[in-house]
Design a protein around this motif. Structure first.
Motif, PDB file in Angstrom:
ATOM      1  N   ARG A 236       0.389   9.023  -6.690  1.00 60.76           N
ATOM      2  CA  ARG A 236      -0.387   7.963  -6.041  1.00 60.76           C
ATOM      3  C   ARG A 236       0.552   6.803  -5.718  1.00 60.76           C
ATOM      4  NH1 ARG A 236      -5.426   5.005  -8.977  1.00 60.76           N
ATOM      5  NH2 ARG A 236      -3.735   4.311 -10.342  1.00 60.76           N
ATOM      6  N   ILE A 237       0.639   6.424  -4.460  1.00 59.63           N
ATOM      7  CA  ILE A 237       1.542   5.345  -4.051  1.00 59.63           C
ATOM      8  C   ILE A 237       0.794   4.053  -3.753  1.00 59.63           C
ATOM      9  CG2 ILE A 237       3.280   6.949  -3.160  1.00 59.63           C
ATOM     10  CD1 ILE A 237       2.270   6.300  -0.337  1.00 59.63           C
ATOM     11  N   ALA A 238      -0.530   4.126  -3.564  1.00 58.26           N
ATOM     12  CA  ALA A 238      -1.305   2.907  -3.292  1.00 58.26           C
ATOM     13  C   ALA A 238      -2.784   3.219  -3.526  1.00 58.26           C
ATOM     14  CB  ALA A 238      -1.089   2.420  -1.870  1.00 58.26           C
ATOM     15  N   ARG A 239      -3.555   2.152  -3.610  1.00 58.07           N
ATOM     16  CA  ARG A 239      -5.005   2.316  -3.755  1.00 58.07           C
ATOM     17  C   ARG A 239      -5.706   1.205  -3.000  1.00 58.07           C
ATOM     18  NH1 ARG A 239      -8.850   4.779  -6.804  1.00 58.07           N
ATOM     19  NH2 ARG A 239     -10.752   3.612  -7.260  1.00 58.07           N
ATOM     20  N   ARG A 240      -6.700   1.598  -2.220  1.00 59.29           N
ATOM     21  CA  ARG A 240      -7.532   0.623  -1.513  1.00 59.29           C
ATOM     22  C   ARG A 240      -8.890   0.556  -2.199  1.00 59.29           C
ATOM     23  NH1 ARG A 240     -11.667   1.517   2.036  1.00 59.29           N
ATOM     24  NH2 ARG A 240     -12.254  -0.212   3.425  1.00 59.29           N
ATOM     25  N   THR A 241      -9.239  -0.644  -2.657  1.00 60.15           N
ATOM     26  CA  THR A 241     -10.563  -0.886  -3.218  1.00 60.15           C
ATOM     27  C   THR A 241     -11.465  -1.357  -2.089  1.00 60.15           C
ATOM     28  OG1 THR A 241      -9.574  -1.533  -5.328  1.00 60.15           O
ATOM     29  CG2 THR A 241     -11.866  -2.148  -4.947  1.00 60.15           C
ATOM     30  N   VAL A 265      -9.477  -4.130   4.629  1.00 58.86           N
ATOM     31  CA  VAL A 265      -8.076  -3.772   4.849  1.00 58.86           C
ATOM     32  C   VAL A 265      -8.076  -2.316   5.310  1.00 58.86           C
ATOM     33  CG1 VAL A 265      -5.761  -3.629   3.869  1.00 58.86           C
ATOM     34  CG2 VAL A 265      -7.360  -5.334   3.001  1.00 58.86           C
ATOM     35  N   PRO A 266      -8.195  -2.086   6.611  1.00 57.20           N
ATOM     36  CA  PRO A 266      -8.214  -0.699   7.089  1.00 57.20           C
ATOM     37  C   PRO A 266      -6.870  -0.026   6.827  1.00 57.20           C
ATOM     38  CG  PRO A 266      -8.951  -2.248   8.794  1.00 57.20           C
ATOM     39  CD  PRO A 266      -8.327  -3.053   7.703  1.00 57.20           C
ATOM     40  N   ILE A 267      -6.909   1.220   6.366  1.00 55.95           N
ATOM     41  CA  ILE A 267      -5.677   1.969   6.121  1.00 55.95           C
ATOM     42  C   ILE A 267      -5.762   3.310   6.834  1.00 55.95           C
ATOM     43  CG2 ILE A 267      -5.208   0.834   3.921  1.00 55.95           C
ATOM     44  CD1 ILE A 267      -6.266   3.292   2.495  1.00 55.95           C
ATOM     45  N   ARG A 268      -4.581   3.788   7.208  1.00 60.25           N
ATOM     46  CA  ARG A 268      -4.493   5.105   7.852  1.00 60.25           C
ATOM     47  C   ARG A 268      -3.410   5.916   7.162  1.00 60.25           C
ATOM     48  NH1 ARG A 268      -3.571   4.683  14.066  1.00 60.25           N
ATOM     49  NH2 ARG A 268      -3.326   6.922  13.681  1.00 60.25           N
ATOM     50  N   ALA A 269      -3.594   7.212   7.208  1.00 60.59           N
ATOM     51  CA  ALA A 269      -2.621   8.112   6.595  1.00 60.59           C
ATOM     52  C   ALA A 269      -1.642   8.597   7.644  1.00 60.59           C
ATOM     53  CB  ALA A 269      -3.330   9.302   5.955  1.00 60.59           C
ATOM     54  N   GLY A 270      -0.363   8.518   7.301  1.00 59.40           N
ATOM     55  CA  GLY A 270       0.649   9.112   8.153  1.00 59.40           C
ATOM     56  C   GLY A 270       0.728  10.608   7.921  1.00 59.40           C
ATOM     57  N   ARG A 271       1.801  11.204   8.426  1.00 56.22           N
ATOM     58  CA  ARG A 271       1.942  12.653   8.399  1.00 56.22           C
ATOM     59  C   ARG A 271       2.057  13.202   6.985  1.00 56.22           C
ATOM     60  NH1 ARG A 271       6.751  15.787  11.687  1.00 56.22           N
ATOM     61  NH2 ARG A 271       6.185  17.933  11.151  1.00 56.22           N
ATOM     62  N   TYR A 272       2.680  12.430   6.099  1.00 59.93           N
ATOM     63  CA  TYR A 272       3.008  12.961   4.781  1.00 59.93           C
ATOM     64  C   TYR A 272       2.243  12.287   3.647  1.00 59.93           C
ATOM     65  CZ  TYR A 272       6.802  15.138   7.370  1.00 59.93           C
ATOM     66  OH  TYR A 272       7.528  15.863   8.279  1.00 59.93           O
ATOM     67  N   VAL A 273       1.081  11.711   3.940  1.00 60.15           N
ATOM     68  CA  VAL A 273       0.232  11.161   2.883  1.00 60.15           C
ATOM     69  C   VAL A 273      -1.202  11.591   3.124  1.00 60.15           C
ATOM     70  CG1 VAL A 273       1.706   9.134   2.549  1.00 60.15           C
ATOM     71  CG2 VAL A 273      -0.288   8.974   4.029  1.00 60.15           C
ATOM     72  N   ILE A 275      -5.329  10.349   2.044  1.00 58.39           N
ATOM     73  CA  ILE A 275      -6.170   9.286   1.492  1.00 58.39           C
ATOM     74  C   ILE A 275      -7.453   9.923   0.979  1.00 58.39           C
ATOM     75  CG2 ILE A 275      -7.403   7.142   1.967  1.00 58.39           C
ATOM     76  CD1 ILE A 275      -5.389   6.563   4.175  1.00 58.39           C
ATOM     77  N   THR A 276      -7.724   9.765  -0.310  1.00 62.57           N
ATOM     78  CA  THR A 276      -8.915  10.346  -0.925  1.00 62.57           C
ATOM     79  C   THR A 276     -10.139   9.498  -0.602  1.00 62.57           C
ATOM     80  OG1 THR A 276      -8.767   9.105  -2.995  1.00 62.57           O
ATOM     81  CG2 THR A 276      -7.432  11.114  -2.811  1.00 62.57           C
ATOM     82  N   PRO A 277     -11.335  10.043  -0.777  1.00 59.86           N
ATOM     83  CA  PRO A 277     -12.552   9.249  -0.550  1.00 59.86           C
ATOM     84  C   PRO A 277     -12.612   7.992  -1.413  1.00 59.86           C
ATOM     85  CG  PRO A 277     -13.084  11.583  -0.660  1.00 59.86           C
ATOM     86  CD  PRO A 277     -11.650  11.461  -1.053  1.00 59.86           C
ATOM     87  N   ASP A 278     -11.959   8.011  -2.566  1.00 62.97           N
ATOM     88  CA  ASP A 278     -11.963   6.848  -3.458  1.00 62.97           C
ATOM     89  C   ASP A 278     -10.939   5.788  -3.044  1.00 62.97           C
ATOM     90  OD1 ASP A 278     -13.944   7.973  -4.988  1.00 62.97           O
ATOM     91  OD2 ASP A 278     -12.542   8.931  -6.378  1.00 62.97           O
ATOM     92  N   GLY A 279     -10.116   6.076  -2.031  1.00 60.58           N
ATOM     93  CA  GLY A 279      -9.157   5.094  -1.563  1.00 60.58           C
ATOM     94  C   GLY A 279      -7.761   5.259  -2.128  1.00 60.58           C
ATOM     95  N   ILE A 282      -2.088   9.268  -1.546  1.00 63.58           N
ATOM     96  CA  ILE A 282      -1.314  10.267  -2.275  1.00 63.58           C
ATOM     97  C   ILE A 282      -0.168  10.779  -1.402  1.00 63.58           C
ATOM     98  CG2 ILE A 282      -1.411  12.441  -3.538  1.00 63.58           C
ATOM     99  CD1 ILE A 282      -3.136  10.199  -4.732  1.00 63.58           C
ATOM    100  N   ALA A 283       1.030  10.801  -1.987  1.00 66.54           N
ATOM    101  CA  ALA A 283       2.189  11.351  -1.275  1.00 66.54           C
ATOM    102  C   ALA A 283       2.076  12.872  -1.226  1.00 66.54           C
ATOM    103  CB  ALA A 283       3.475  10.940  -1.979  1.00 66.54           C
ATOM    104  N   LEU A 284       2.316  13.457  -0.040  1.00 67.22           N
ATOM    105  CA  LEU A 284       2.267  14.907   0.115  1.00 67.22           C
ATOM    106  C   LEU A 284       3.649  15.540  -0.020  1.00 67.22           C
ATOM    107  CD1 LEU A 284      -0.277  15.242   3.059  1.00 67.22           C
ATOM    108  CD2 LEU A 284      -0.703  15.393   0.597  1.00 67.22           C
ATOM    109  N   LYS A 285       4.685  14.691  -0.022  1.00 68.41           N
ATOM    110  CA  LYS A 285       6.044  15.188  -0.208  1.00 68.41           C
ATOM    111  C   LYS A 285       6.851  14.092  -0.880  1.00 68.41           C
ATOM    112  CE  LYS A 285       9.043  14.798   3.051  1.00 68.41           C
ATOM    113  NZ  LYS A 285       9.882  14.988   4.241  1.00 68.41           N
ATOM    114  N   ALA A 286       7.993  14.447  -1.387  1.00 69.39           N
ATOM    115  CA  ALA A 286       8.868  13.458  -2.020  1.00 69.39           C
ATOM    116  C   ALA A 286       9.586  12.647  -0.948  1.00 69.39           C
ATOM    117  CB  ALA A 286       9.884  14.154  -2.920  1.00 69.39           C
ATOM    118  N   GLY A 287       9.816  11.369  -1.228  1.00 63.99           N
ATOM    119  CA  GLY A 287      10.530  10.510  -0.288  1.00 63.99           C
ATOM    120  C   GLY A 287      10.210   9.054  -0.533  1.00 63.99           C
ATOM    121  N   ARG A 288      10.680   8.206   0.385  1.00 60.51           N
ATOM    122  CA  ARG A 288      10.459   6.757   0.263  1.00 60.51           C
ATOM    123  C   ARG A 288       9.093   6.400   0.834  1.00 60.51           C
ATOM    124  NH1 ARG A 288      11.043   1.946   3.275  1.00 60.51           N
ATOM    125  NH2 ARG A 288      11.727   3.069   5.135  1.00 60.51           N
TER     126      ARG A 288
END
Length: 619
Positions: A236-241, A265-273, A275-279, A282-288
């Motif tokens: 988990r790299i971040a969480r939106r409440t 605070v609208p958030i969008r998922a890039g190619r390698y993350v 976002i769960t319904p709870d906000g 989650i990283a889908l691969k290792a990296g920065r």
């Protein structure tokens, strides 16, 4: 002889008549210097004002004023200060006194208080005053007059008049009227709204890299780049409440109090993350982990493109949608463009580096251009070309549609490809050129685990064949290209990271523009131009700034400025300038500037009430 008693008005009239004769005992004494020589005077008798105009009366012979709380009126108009009477003026008076009670509603409308100031009020009466040409009206309570008690009807009537009705405490009102405390008493309370809760974004990674390079025994530890924030797959790299709307309340006027809507605070998922319904992000691969975007936050995991050795003509320019790591130098004429961070474990000579994130150089930058953050976006070639191409194609397609309508209006026909090619040749010569420039920029795009910008590349190639626009059977390929070009530059624009830095050991003849900070770690700057939206910091005690121009929106912290050679340096800040030593420089804060032409140490420059203050000790 008997009859009814004379009224006050009849007595006053008689006094005036009898006082007119010089021999009357009711006439003012001639020895009274306050009475005019012609016999004009005013007095207070029986609680009223009596005025006598002498035979030779002139305006100004009688002057009146009132002592608070008495208010003086002449001919129905209130008078502040002294009133100079003229013959025939009508004089009146009143007493200005605070109301017996006050209903106070709190600024938020939630509470109402009753404050009784007086439970009983007696009438006022003018104090007697002897005849004088300068009469001062004073009043006191009439002890014999009928007292006016505060009534519940008056208080409740005022409350209803104000509209106070929510949770009105009638017993408290009546109790305070019956046995006044003369303190504010709560008589009504509304229902407080429950505030909304704004959306919150919690990051579990550091956006800013504080230190990237470390030396061990005089040599660079190349493994140091692993200190860059990293996430493992599934982490988990971040969480939106999510935002929570508030609950409306009611004020004492029984009106709804609607809390402000919560900020999201609208958030969008890039190619390698993901976002769960709870906000959870989650990283889908290792990296920065990377966060970009302004209103809408875009999360992604940045991939790395690693170059071992120098970036030279043999390797070619580098364009990469992610971080670029170079274990070597960037040589003259080369371009490195990253949609992420750029790390150079070496020097930069006569080259250009743009990064939508940060730029870290372990060595020096000479005669180069370094752009990060916002500047890394606008100086990115692919961004510039695709933005221009989208705008040019929109104009070209609109012109082609208009030309086709004109041809049909004449009962003629023309092939779409012919129309487009003719327009491009006659009015839109920049379109084919921009297409070729975009293709050239894309030839340097480096691929890792999938082709980047593949659709755009193929569409550019489709319209730039040997026949060019002539080979097009419809405008659809250009419509598609316009859409892809617009999408491409918008994607690059969203890649701009928030917390960015440009860091290097030394720069000479170099232009540096950062949408965040600039950090100079070693020798300093020589004849260079530096701009930082936030601050500029020279970290080494031996760092110097010779010549050139430094500009920052925040603090500029320097060590040594000027010296034997290098010319005058111009230092501009919107906040404050600090320097260990200044030999020669032009200091500017806001619109104010001052030259330092004699050596100083421990220098502080700041604005005080719009004036530039430069403090320090002479060397």
């Amino acid at each position: 002889m008997s009859g009814r008693d004379l009224t006050d008005e009849e007595l006053l009239r008689l006094i005036r008549e009898l006082g007119g004769g010089g021999g009357s005992p009711l006439a003012p004494s001639k020895s009274d210097r306050s009475v005019r020589a012609d016999g004009s005077w005013a007095m207070i008798v029986g609680g009223d004002v009596a005025i006598h105009y002498g035979a030779g009366f002139a305006a100004g012979d009688i002057v009146m004023e009132a002592k608070p709380p008495v208010k003086l009126y002449v001919n129905g108009a209130a008078v502040d200060g002294k009133a100079i009477l003229e013959k025939g003026d009508r004089v009146g008076w009143s007493v200005e006194e605070p109301p017996m009670f006050r209903i106070h509603v709190s600024p938020d409308g939630i509470q109402a208080h009753l404050h009784i100031r007086a439970a009983v009020r007696k009438p006022w009466r003018l104090l007697p005053k002897e005849a004088s040409s300068h009469l001062v009206l004073e009043a006191g309570e009439d002890e014999e007059g009928a007292a006016q008690p505060l009534s519940a009807a008056d208080v409740i009537g005022r409350i209803h008049e104000m509209g106070v009705s929510c949770n009105l405490n009638l017993p408290a009102i009546l109790q305070e009227i019956a046995e006044p405390t003369y303190e504010p008493v709560l008589i009504a309370r509304g229902v407080e709204p429950i505030p909304s809760r704004d959306a919150e974004l919690t990051l579990y990674f550091a956006e800013r890299i504080e230190s990237v390079f470390r030396e061990t025994d005089g040599s660079i530890d190349f493994k140091n780049h692993l200190r860059i924030p990293q996430a493992a797959a599934g982490e988990r790299i971040a969480r939106r409440t999510a935002p929570v709307p508030g609950v409306a309340g009611r004020n004492v006027f029984n009106q709804a109090i609607v809390p402000p809507a919560p900020a999201d605070v609208p958030i969008r998922a890039g190619r390698y993350v993901d976002i769960t319904p709870d906000g959870d992000v989650i990283a889908l691969k290792a990296g920065r982990p990377k966060l970009s975007g302004d209103r809408v936050k875009l999360f992604d995991i940045t991939t790395e493109y690693v170059v071992f050795g120098d970036v030279d003509l043999a390797k070619g320019n580098i364009v990469f949608s992610g971080d670029v790591v170079i274990y070597g130098d960037v040589l003259e004429g080369m371009i490195v463009e990253s949609l992420g961070n750029t790390y150079v474990f070496g020097n930069v000579y006569g080259a250009t580096i743009t990064a939508t994130g940060s730029i870290y150089i372990s060595g020096n930058a000479t005669n180069s251009y370094l752009y990060s953050g916002y500047f890394g976006v606008v100086y990115n070639r692919l961004y510039s070309y695709t933005k221009a191409l989208g705008e040019q194609l929109e104009s070209l397609l609109a012109a082609a549609a208009e030309l086709e309508r004109a041809v049909r209006a004449q009962g003629r026909t023309a092939r779409v490809g012919h129309l487009l090619a003719t327009l491009a040749s006659a009015k839109f010569a920049g379109v084919p050129k921009t297409i070729q420039e975009s293709l050239a920029a894309l030839t340097h795009v480096r691929r890792t685990d999938g082709e980047e910008w593949g659709d755009l590349r193929r569409q550019l190639e489709a319209v730039s064949g040997p026949l060019g626009f002539l080979g097009l059977a419809s405008a659809e390929p250009l419509e598609r290209l316009r859409e892809l070009a617009s999408r491409s530059f918008e994607t690059i624009e969203r890649m701009q990271e928030r917390q960015v830095t440009i860091q290097f050991a030394q720069c000479n003849g170099t232009t540096v523009k950062s949408n965040g900070d600039i950090a100079v770690t070693k020798e300093g700057t020589f004849q260079s131009r530096l701009f930082a939206r936030d601050g500029i910091v020279f970290k080494s005690s031996g760092a110097v700034c010779r010549g050139g121009e430094l500009e920052a929106g925040g603090l500029i912290a320097l060590m040594s400025v000027g010296g034997q050679s290098g010319g005058e340096a111009v230092i501009r800040s919107n906040q404050r300038i600090l320097a260990e030593r200044i030999y020669m420089a032009k200091l500017c804060i806001g619109r104010s500037e001052q030259y330092v032409q004699r050596p100083m140490q421990q220098v502080t420059a700041y604005l005080n009430r719009g004036r530039l203050i430069v403090e320090g000790e002479a060397i």
